[in-house]
Design an enzyme around this catalytic site. Structure first.
Site, PDB file in Angstrom:
ATOM      1  N   TYR A  73      -6.167  -1.075  -6.848  1.00  9.27           N
ATOM      2  CA  TYR A  73      -5.519  -2.274  -6.297  1.00  9.27           C
ATOM      3  C   TYR A  73      -4.818  -1.979  -4.977  1.00  9.27           C
ATOM      4  O   TYR A  73      -4.569  -0.854  -4.613  1.00  9.27           O
ATOM      5  CB  TYR A  73      -4.608  -2.964  -7.302  1.00  9.27           C
ATOM      6  CG  TYR A  73      -3.414  -2.260  -7.892  1.00  9.27           C
ATOM      7  CD1 TYR A  73      -2.762  -1.209  -7.288  1.00  9.27           C
ATOM      8  CD2 TYR A  73      -2.897  -2.717  -9.114  1.00  9.27           C
ATOM      9  CE1 TYR A  73      -1.647  -0.621  -7.848  1.00  9.27           C
ATOM     10  CE2 TYR A  73      -1.784  -2.135  -9.687  1.00  9.27           C
ATOM     11  CZ  TYR A  73      -1.162  -1.083  -9.051  1.00  9.27           C
ATOM     12  OH  TYR A  73      -0.055  -0.497  -9.615  1.00  9.27           O
ATOM     13  N   GLU A  74      -4.578  -3.058  -4.243  1.00  9.44           N
ATOM     14  CA  GLU A  74      -4.069  -3.007  -2.867  1.00  9.44           C
ATOM     15  C   GLU A  74      -5.028  -2.255  -1.935  1.00  9.44           C
ATOM     16  O   GLU A  74      -4.611  -1.618  -0.980  1.00  9.44           O
ATOM     17  CB  GLU A  74      -2.665  -2.380  -2.809  1.00  9.44           C
ATOM     18  CG  GLU A  74      -1.624  -3.096  -3.628  1.00  9.44           C
ATOM     19  CD  GLU A  74      -1.530  -4.584  -3.306  1.00  9.44           C
ATOM     20  OE1 GLU A  74      -1.903  -4.972  -2.184  1.00  9.44           O
ATOM     21  OE2 GLU A  74      -1.093  -5.351  -4.175  1.00  9.44           O
ATOM     22  N   GLY A  75      -6.299  -2.365  -2.217  1.00 10.33           N
ATOM     23  CA  GLY A  75      -7.305  -1.728  -1.379  1.00 10.33           C
ATOM     24  C   GLY A  75      -7.769  -0.426  -1.990  1.00 10.33           C
ATOM     25  O   GLY A  75      -6.997   0.519  -2.124  1.00 10.33           O
ATOM     26  N   ARG A  94       0.821  -1.208   0.000  1.00  9.38           N
ATOM     27  CA  ARG A  94       0.000   0.000   0.000  1.00  9.38           C
ATOM     28  C   ARG A  94       0.857   1.261   0.000  1.00  9.38           C
ATOM     29  O   ARG A  94       0.572   2.218  -0.722  1.00  9.38           O
ATOM     30  CB  ARG A  94      -0.955  -0.021   1.199  1.00  9.38           C
ATOM     31  CG  ARG A  94      -2.117  -0.983   0.989  1.00  9.38           C
ATOM     32  CD  ARG A  94      -3.018  -1.141   2.193  1.00  9.38           C
ATOM     33  NE  ARG A  94      -4.180  -1.950   1.837  1.00  9.38           N
ATOM     34  CZ  ARG A  94      -5.123  -2.333   2.682  1.00  9.38           C
ATOM     35  NH1 ARG A  94      -5.049  -1.980   3.962  1.00  9.38           N
ATOM     36  NH2 ARG A  94      -6.145  -3.066   2.271  1.00  9.38           N
TER      37      ARG A  94
END
Length: 596
Positions: free
Chosen positions: A441-443, A297
């Site tokens: 992506y990655e949250g 992140r």
């Protein structure tokens, strides 16, 4: 085609003048990370990103990756493999990894600066080594001794790369719904069966082996996220003595057809009884995976920063050379048929918006990484815990704000070009397409907003916020008589006070209505991000005034800080109103009244 020149001068200003990293690194035990070494690393990374990676940026976009369905092998774009070989030969894969595993042991903060330059040169290419770092961190903290010995050294060396296999077709954020199964084998390994999607660098031709860290459930797993385990599952089987064996029972079933980052292989991965090894304790896989996720992140936030920088460079160059109309005050270049569009107020608005968000974001990110270094290497436990709390708080802000601001930056960059920004040859439309994934992506941004207001604020009773507000208060106290920042301190102090009050108001409402946290989360996230940048712009103005930088550089910092306070920070007014509005207007409408 757009070009890229790494922002070495601004990185040096951020690291040396504002953050004073040489003394910080020394206090954390990084004896080799002297100012000279830091500058040498920055210069060499700038050369690599500018001369090796940047020329391949459009190639990756136009050619992309190719899957051979007969062999399930993926071929990357022309030049990508050669660039990776140079990257490995240069020792870049082990820059921040521990020496016991073959790394150079440099600070993560320096790695952040290098990562920005790599992503700025070629975002799609930079994704291949990105997740290897997260895999190293997860195995370092949770792997068995033999797993560290067998997997970490080739990962650090760059001969192998890593992936993170979480998402399934029916299970995205809610990982408790995953269906991938793990069955124990007699030899201590496990057979992994299931399908994962959106796997970055899941299959490619850059490395000898690909190490997949896979979330799966054991037969006796309790329901939900408490039943998830983590398994290291390589493309080619690996024995506990490190010997590589035959191809494992896993393969890339398809490449996703994407809007951007075509040069990155985003794979559907099928595991058909693949041999894997348990990492950490059964049913405790999320703990290890969150090590990777938090690393990724922050890394994705840096990717957003890099695309903002590249958009700014392209827009600035075009605005200086494009002749259209006359300056509002009259001809600036009387000998020319028109003046450059940088003379137009609205073009300056777009350029300064990108510049102020990008340079402020660079300091936000670098500060988060200094806390990451302190959390791992500070001398005493209290200092490590404090740094861990602060970096945990800053992670969702860094990931979400820097990626959302990259959307704004690439949008404004295209606008500066007018119709030419929509044409492929200028490279701006690729930046807009590539950057769009970063908020997903990655949250997603929504997930980061919920993480910030929920886990990082409500559940921790505002521990990270209190630390950051204390830092602002200390800065204001130390600079009350500093003329370089006198104009900024009253506004900064008022915003910090309001930040604390808004937080208390939301938490009090949420005690009676749990929907209040989600209703406030988006506005709370961006309110937080803009106030954080206000702090860093005040710090920048103070550091520039005290630095040995050229006068034009100092003046540019001061003028950009003034623009930020006058034009960008007022966005907090709208976000504060959104926070105060509460959940009622969001939740009042029945689902049936949204439309057919």
């Amino acid at each position: 085609m757009s070009s890229y020149k790494a922002p070495v001068s601004d990185l040096r200003f951020a690291l040396h003048d504002v953050l004073k990293v040489e003394s910080l690194f020394a206090s954390l035990g990084f004896a080799d990370a002297t100012a000279d070494v830091v500058d040498a690393v920055l210069e060499e990374a700038a050369r690599f990103s500018g001369t090796v990676l940047s020329p391949l940026n459009s190639v990756g976009d136009e050619v992309g990756c190719v899957l051979d369905k007969a062999t399930n092998e993926v071929t990357t774009a022309p030049g990508f493999r050669q660039a990776y070989e140079q990257f490995v030969e240069g020792g870049w894969t082990g820059l921040t990894s521990a020496p016991e595993f073959g790394g150079q042991g440099m600070p993560e903060t320096l790695g952040m600066a290098v990562s920005e330059m790599l992503s700025g040169g070629n975002l799609a290419w930079s994704l291949f080594p990105l997740l290897s770092h997260g895999a190293v961190e997860a195995l370092k903290h949770y792997g068995q001794d033999w797993q560290k010995e067998v997997f970490l050294k080739p990962l650090v060396e760059g001969r192998w790369t890593g992936t993170m296999c979480l998402t399934e077709p029916h299970a995205g954020t809610d990982l408790g719904l995953i269906k991938t199964r793990a069955e124990a084998n007699d030899d201590g390994s496990y057979s992994i069966t299931g399908t994962k999607i959106f796997i970055t660098a899941g299959e490619h031709d850059l490395a000898e082996n690909i190490v997949h860290l896979v979330l799966a459930k054991l037969p006796d797993a309790p329901p939900g996220p408490k039943g998830i385990s983590l398994f290291v599952t390589p493309k080619f089987k690996v024995g506990q003595d490190g010997t590589m064996g035959e191809r494992n029972a896993l393969a890339c079933g398809a490449l996703e057809h994407k809007m951007g980052i075509h040069g990155s292989s985003t794979c559907v991965m099928n595991f058909d009884g693949a041999q894997g090894y348990l990492v950490g304790q059964p049913h405790k896989g999320l703990q290890a995976m969150f090590v990777m996720m938090n690393s990724a992140r922050l890394g994705v936030g840096i990717q957003g920063l890099s695309q903002s920088e590249r958009a700014y460079q392209g827009a600035l160059a075009y605005a200086r050379e494009r002749l259209q109309s006359r300056s509002p005050k009259g001809a600036a270049l009387p000998d020319k048929p028109a003046d450059p569009i940088i003379m137009q107020p609205d073009v300056r608005r777009m350029l300064l918006t990108i510049k102020s968000l990008t340079e402020g974001a660079r300091l936000l990110a670098a500060h988060a990484y200094t806390q990451l270094d302190a959390a791992q290497h500070a001398a005493d436990a209290e200092a490590r815990a404090k740094a861990e709390t602060l970096v945990s708080f800053l992670t969702p802000i860094t990931k979400a704000c820097l990626t959302e601001w990259s959307i704004e930056a690439t949008y404004n960059g295209m606008q500066c070009f007018g119709g030419h920004g929509y044409i492929r040859e200028h490279g701006m439309e690729q930046l807009a397409r590539d950057a769009r994934i970063l908020t997903l992506y990655e949250g997603t941004t929504g997930i980061q907003a919920l993480d910030l207001i929920g886990r990082k604020t409500a559940m921790s009773q505002g521990a990270g916020l209190k630390l950051f507000l204390a830092e602002i208060e200390q800065f204001i106290g130390e600079n009350t008589s500093n003329p370089a920042v006198a104009e900024f301190l009253p506004v900064l102090g008022a915003k910090a006070k309001e930040w604390g009050k808004l937080t208390m108001d939301v938490l009090q409402r949420a005690a009676a209505n749990p929907e209040e946290l989600g209703a406030a989360s988006h506005d709370y996230l961006f309110y937080s991000g803009y106030v954080v940048l206000a702090y860093w712009w005040a710090r920048s103005a103070a550091a520039a005034a005290a630095s040995s930088q050229a006068e034009s550089f100092k003046q540019a910092k001061l003028e950009t800080a003034r623009f930020y306070y006058a034009r960008i920070l007022p966005r907090t007014l709208a976000h504060a109103a959104g926070i105060a509005a509460g959940a009622e207007s969001l939740m009042a409408m029945d689902n049936t009244r949204f439309g057919e």
